[in-house]
Design an enzyme around this catalytic site. Structure first.
Site, PDB file in Angstrom:
ATOM      1  N   THR A  18      -9.918  12.423   6.544  1.00  0.00           N
ATOM      2  CA  THR A  18     -10.285  10.922   7.255  1.00  0.00           C
ATOM      3  C   THR A  18      -9.504  10.590   8.227  1.00  0.00           C
ATOM      4  OG1 THR A  18      -9.987  10.567   4.731  1.00  0.00           O
ATOM      5  CG2 THR A  18     -10.226   8.460   6.382  1.00  0.00           C
ATOM      6  N   SER A 113       1.418   9.519   8.020  1.00  0.00           N
ATOM      7  CA  SER A 113       0.462   8.322   7.605  1.00  0.00           C
ATOM      8  C   SER A 113       1.493   8.181   6.071  1.00  0.00           C
ATOM      9  CB  SER A 113      -1.030   8.461   7.165  1.00  0.00           C
ATOM     10  OG  SER A 113      -0.757   6.787   6.469  1.00  0.00           O
ATOM     11  N   HIS A 114       1.190   7.781   5.059  1.00  0.00           N
ATOM     12  CA  HIS A 114       1.511   8.050   4.013  1.00  0.00           C
ATOM     13  C   HIS A 114       2.483   9.098   2.539  1.00  0.00           C
ATOM     14  CE1 HIS A 114      -2.927   8.023   3.117  1.00  0.00           C
ATOM     15  NE2 HIS A 114      -2.121   8.810   2.000  1.00  0.00           N
ATOM     16  N   ASP A 281       4.414   1.860   5.590  1.00  0.00           N
ATOM     17  CA  ASP A 281       4.508   3.371   5.530  1.00  0.00           C
ATOM     18  C   ASP A 281       4.684   3.233   6.399  1.00  0.00           C
ATOM     19  OD1 ASP A 281       1.917   2.776   7.160  1.00  0.00           O
ATOM     20  OD2 ASP A 281       1.035   4.620   6.285  1.00  0.00           O
ATOM     21  N   ASP A 283       3.819   5.780   9.281  1.00  0.00           N
ATOM     22  CA  ASP A 283       3.810   5.313  10.848  1.00  0.00           C
ATOM     23  C   ASP A 283       3.106   3.896  10.666  1.00  0.00           C
ATOM     24  OD1 ASP A 283       0.844   5.756   9.147  1.00  0.00           O
ATOM     25  OD2 ASP A 283      -0.170   6.061  11.086  1.00  0.00           O
ATOM     26  N   ASP A 285       0.192   2.143   9.412  1.00  0.00           N
ATOM     27  CA  ASP A 285      -0.301   0.604  10.191  1.00  0.00           C
ATOM     28  C   ASP A 285      -1.042   0.495   8.361  1.00  0.00           C
ATOM     29  OD1 ASP A 285      -1.351   2.992   8.711  1.00  0.00           O
ATOM     30  OD2 ASP A 285      -2.689   3.978  10.417  1.00  0.00           O
ATOM     31  N   ARG A 286      -0.294   0.843   7.854  1.00  0.00           N
ATOM     32  CA  ARG A 286      -0.241   0.166   6.620  1.00  0.00           C
ATOM     33  C   ARG A 286       0.536  -0.911   6.096  1.00  0.00           C
ATOM     34  NH1 ARG A 286      -2.484   4.715   1.682  1.00  0.00           N
ATOM     35  NH2 ARG A 286      -4.046   5.728   3.118  1.00  0.00           N
ATOM     36  N   GLU A 367      -9.479  -2.688   4.845  1.00  0.00           N
ATOM     37  CA  GLU A 367      -9.945  -1.269   3.588  1.00  0.00           C
ATOM     38  C   GLU A 367      -9.036  -1.522   2.361  1.00  0.00           C
ATOM     39  OE1 GLU A 367     -10.489   2.695   5.027  1.00  0.00           O
ATOM     40  OE2 GLU A 367      -9.195   1.957   6.347  1.00  0.00           O
ATOM     41  N   GLU A 368      -9.778  -1.094   1.201  1.00  0.00           N
ATOM     42  CA  GLU A 368      -8.261  -1.171   0.216  1.00  0.00           C
ATOM     43  C   GLU A 368      -7.481  -0.709   0.422  1.00  0.00           C
ATOM     44  OE1 GLU A 368      -8.567   1.368  -1.492  1.00  0.00           O
ATOM     45  OE2 GLU A 368     -10.171   2.675  -0.443  1.00  0.00           O
ATOM     46  N   SER A 369      -7.296   0.436   0.669  1.00  0.00           N
ATOM     47  CA  SER A 369      -6.186   1.417   0.835  1.00  0.00           C
ATOM     48  C   SER A 369      -4.863   0.766   1.203  1.00  0.00           C
ATOM     49  CB  SER A 369      -7.022   2.652   1.381  1.00  0.00           C
ATOM     50  OG  SER A 369      -7.775   2.661   2.597  1.00  0.00           O
ATOM     51  N   LYS A 380      -5.793  -0.179  12.174  1.00  0.00           N
ATOM     52  CA  LYS A 380      -5.134  -0.770  11.062  1.00  0.00           C
ATOM     53  C   LYS A 380      -3.660  -0.948  11.526  1.00  0.00           C
ATOM     54  CE  LYS A 380      -4.684   2.069   7.381  1.00  0.00           C
ATOM     55  NZ  LYS A 380      -5.193   3.088   7.750  1.00  0.00           N
ATOM     56  N   ARG A 508     -10.713   9.339  -6.465  1.00  0.00           N
ATOM     57  CA  ARG A 508     -10.740   8.269  -6.322  1.00  0.00           C
ATOM     58  C   ARG A 508     -11.279   7.046  -7.445  1.00  0.00           C
ATOM     59  NH1 ARG A 508      -5.864   7.875  -2.974  1.00  0.00           N
ATOM     60  NH2 ARG A 508      -6.586   8.677  -1.159  1.00  0.00           N
TER      61      ARG A 508
HETATM   62  C1  G16 Z   1      -6.330   6.949   5.668  1.00  0.00           C
HETATM   63  C2  G16 Z   1      -7.118   5.894   7.148  1.00  0.00           C
HETATM   64  C3  G16 Z   1      -8.185   4.578   5.927  1.00  0.00           C
HETATM   65  C4  G16 Z   1      -8.516   5.534   4.912  1.00  0.00           C
HETATM   66  C5  G16 Z   1      -7.125   6.029   4.134  1.00  0.00           C
HETATM   67  C6  G16 Z   1      -7.179   6.755   2.809  1.00  0.00           C
HETATM   68  O1  G16 Z   1      -5.325   5.922   6.184  1.00  0.00           O
HETATM   69  O2  G16 Z   1      -7.315   6.078   8.232  1.00  0.00           O
HETATM   70  O3  G16 Z   1      -9.373   4.601   7.048  1.00  0.00           O
HETATM   71  O4  G16 Z   1      -9.040   4.019   4.141  1.00  0.00           O
HETATM   72  O5  G16 Z   1      -6.851   6.990   4.828  1.00  0.00           O
HETATM   73  O6  G16 Z   1      -8.267   8.214   2.705  1.00  0.00           O
HETATM   74  P1  G16 Z   1      -8.533   8.677   1.741  1.00  0.00           P
HETATM   75  O7  G16 Z   1      -9.085   7.143   0.130  1.00  0.00           O
HETATM   76  O8  G16 Z   1      -9.522   9.443   1.991  1.00  0.00           O
HETATM   77  O9  G16 Z   1      -7.890   8.728   1.087  1.00  0.00           O
HETATM   78  P2  G16 Z   1      -3.890   6.673   6.321  1.00  0.00           P
HETATM   79  O10 G16 Z   1      -2.790   5.368   6.387  1.00  0.00           O
HETATM   80  O11 G16 Z   1      -3.264   7.503   5.682  1.00  0.00           O
HETATM   81  O12 G16 Z   1      -4.542   6.998   8.410  1.00  0.00           O
END
Ligand code: G16
Length: 555
Positions: A18, A113-114, A281, A283, A285-286, A367-369, A380, A508
């Site tokens: 992703t 990221s997270h 998070d 990095d 962005d969240r 996004e919901e995430s 983001k 999910r």
């Molecule tokens: C990444 C993507 C987001 C996505 C999230 C969750 O976030 O940039 O667009 O919504 O992963 O993705 P998944 O449901 O496939 O785990 P981040 O913050 O991890 O870069």
């Protein structure tokens, strides 16, 4: 500078997910693993000689070593200059900001990221294009294709007298024909924030005793949050917690949600709680937004930001449109309808918003995430969302909870929750997804047989499909983006496999129903969604197939 061509053989698992390539640190430490992927990026993007690149990461374990390697490879591949955040650090939104501000050819961001960090944790790498956003699928697919046939990579030997490139001192140094410019990792980003929000109004609100708590989760945002909240907005120093970035995030899971940011959640739900809480998070962005004893779902946050954008300095000229990922609730759609602007539904992944923003079709995305952002950059942006909320709070002089409840009273409430089943065996997860596909026919209406959609109590299935998206700008098609089961009253269940995990599979389940009746708005989301949750478990046979009794994380 001595450039070496190193013979290598392909790895088969370098398919970006992703958001870039995410693997265990040990995987990246295998000989040639990082180099293969970086050369695959360079071969794919074919930057002209002398091009400028941005480079930085979230400071997690292996960040510094990887930066040294990438700099030497950039020099050997003909880049003219690399802008590196001091200490090798750039939050993801700051990297996007720097790419855009200095109009560079692109950037490499090192982050998972997270996901947890440390020697046994995760590492990640992704490429962002000149617009500052994550490379679109056609580029990530080409990088993957290149990684499958790679035979050699180019790397410059470090000089004997300076084996390490200095990353902690601002300024320029040379690596062969290439300049390495170490830049302040915070200032460009902080300036951009100051240009978008009414810092004077937020400062006045804080001076009147409005209390905030921001949890940097020992990840990248600590220095950014200190500069913005404490130095520029005058908040007390203890308004920022866990502000020192650590390579293993202090052993924590830097994911700002109710489960992993529990330290902050306990403060906001405790006695004498502050007025406002937020977290970001690994990095940066969240974001998670909390009021006193109150949680704002990311989907509602996007809708509320959109509905209040006219009160915020940088957005007073109006919004071109809004985009949300498919599993994100339709709360933002209702605001878009009221504002008379379009709302786009994209697959999960920030990369899908880039074209819409570049074409001027949308201003806000979410996004919901726990991701929210705007066209100020192409990622983001956690601190941006926090500042947006603070600006709204300063303009409205109401509590977070009152603002959310008023929003629901006006637009109705899109009751929403996501249940994650993390680290389940891939076979079991794939089995669940396959079963769901097989059930489409029995769940959907079949007019030829005179049969309506399957009935579950008062809910009747209207449509099931696997979401696909046609990009309205470049026409590219993305299929297999999540199984949707939509009911006639608009409620829906979405099943998706995460594309960001590194261990087994994460399934999910996204649940949403619409509640126009204010007298039901006080209900807890899990209570309000109990029927849908039951249907999701029944249709998917999830418990039987995975052996899991309950989700790992509920948000
Ligand atoms: C990444 C993507 C987001 C996505 C999230 C969750 O976030 O940039 O667009 O919504 O992963 O993705 P998944 O449901 O496939 O785990 P981040 O913050 O991890 O870069």
């Amino acid at each position: 500078m001595q450039v070496r061509m190193v013979a290598t053989t392909p790895f088969t698992d370098q398919k970006p997910g992703t958001s870039g390539l995410r693997k265990r640190v040990q995987a990246f430490r295998q000989p040639h693993y990082l180099e293969n992927f970086v050369q695959s990026i360079f071969d794919t993007i074919a930057a002209p000689p002398g091009a400028v690149l941005v480079l930085g990461g979230d400071g997690r374990y292996y960040n510094r070593e990887a930066i040294q390697v990438i700099l030497r490879m950039a020099a050997a591949n003909g880049f003219g200059r690399v802008l590196v955040g001091r200490g090798g650090i750039l939050s993801t939104p700051a990297a996007s900001c720097v790419i855009r501000k200095y109009q560079t050819y692109g950037g490499i961001i090192l982050s998972a990221s997270h996901n947890p960090g440390g020697p046994d944790g995760d590492f990640g790498i992704k490429y962002n294009t000149a617009n500052g956003g994550p490379a679109p699928e056609k580029i990530t697919e080409a990088i993957y294709a290149a990684s499958k046939t790679i035979a050699q990579y180019r790397i410059a030997d470090a000089p004997d007298d300076a084996p390490e490139i200095e990353l902690d001192v601002l300024g320029d140094s040379r690596l062969g024909d290439m300049t390495v410019s170490v830049i302040d990792q915070v200032s460009d980003y902080a300036e951009l924030m100051e240009s978008l929000f009414d810092f004077a109004a937020i400062r006045a609100m804080l001076a009147q005793g409005f209390r905030i708590k921001f949890d940097a989760m020992h990840a990248v945002t600590g220095p950014y949050a200190r500069e913005i909240f404490v130095n520029r907005l005058g908040a007390p120093a203890d308004s920022v917690m866990n502000a020192t970035p650590l390579p293993d995030f202090g052993g924590g899971h830097p994911d700002p949600n109710l489960t992993y940011a529990h330290e902050l959640v306990e403060i906001l739900y405790g006695d004498n709680a502050p007025d406002f809480g937020a977290a970001s998070d690994g990095d940066g962005d969240r974001n998670m937004i909390l009021g006193r004893h109150f949680f704002v779902t990311p989907s509602d946050s996007l809708a509320i930001i959109a509905a209040n954008a006219h009160r915020v300095t940088g957005y007073q000229q109006g919004l071109a449109g809004i985009a949300r990922s498919m599993p994100t609730s339709a709360a933002a759609d209702r605001v878009a309808a009221a504002l008379g602007i379009p709302c786009y539904e994209t697959p999960t992944g920030w990369k899908f918003f880039g074209n819409l923003m570049d074409a001027g079709k949308v201003t806000l995305c979410g996004e919901e995430s726990f991701g929210t952002g705007s066209d100020h950059i192409r990622e983001k942006d956690g601190l941006w969302a926090v500042l947006f909320w603070l600006n709204i709070l300063a303009a409205r002089q109401q509590s977070v909870e009152d603002i959310v409840r008023e929003h629901w009273a006006r637009f109705g409430r899109n009751v929403y929750s996501r249940h994650d089943y993390e680290g389940i065996p891939s076979d079991a997860a794939n089995g669940v997804m396959k079963l769901l596909h097989e059930r489409f026919a029995e769940l959907q209406a079949c007019p030829e047989q005179g049969r309506g959609g399957a009935q579950f109590g008062r809910l009747q299935v209207k449509l099931c499909d696997d979401f696909s998206y046609a990009d309205p700008v470049d026409g590219s098609i993305s299929t297999g983006q999540g199984v949707r089961i939509i009911f006639t009253d608009g409620s829906r269940i979405v099943f998706r496999l995460s594309g960001t995990g590194t261990e087994g599979a994460t399934l999910r389940i996204y649940l949403e129903s619409y509640e126009p009746d204010v007298s039901n708005h006080h209900l807890d989301a899990q209570q309000a969604l109990a029927t849908l949750i039951g249907i999701a478990l029944e249709i998917s046979e999830l418990r039987k197939r995975t052996g899991r009794e309950r989700p790992t994380v509920i948000t």
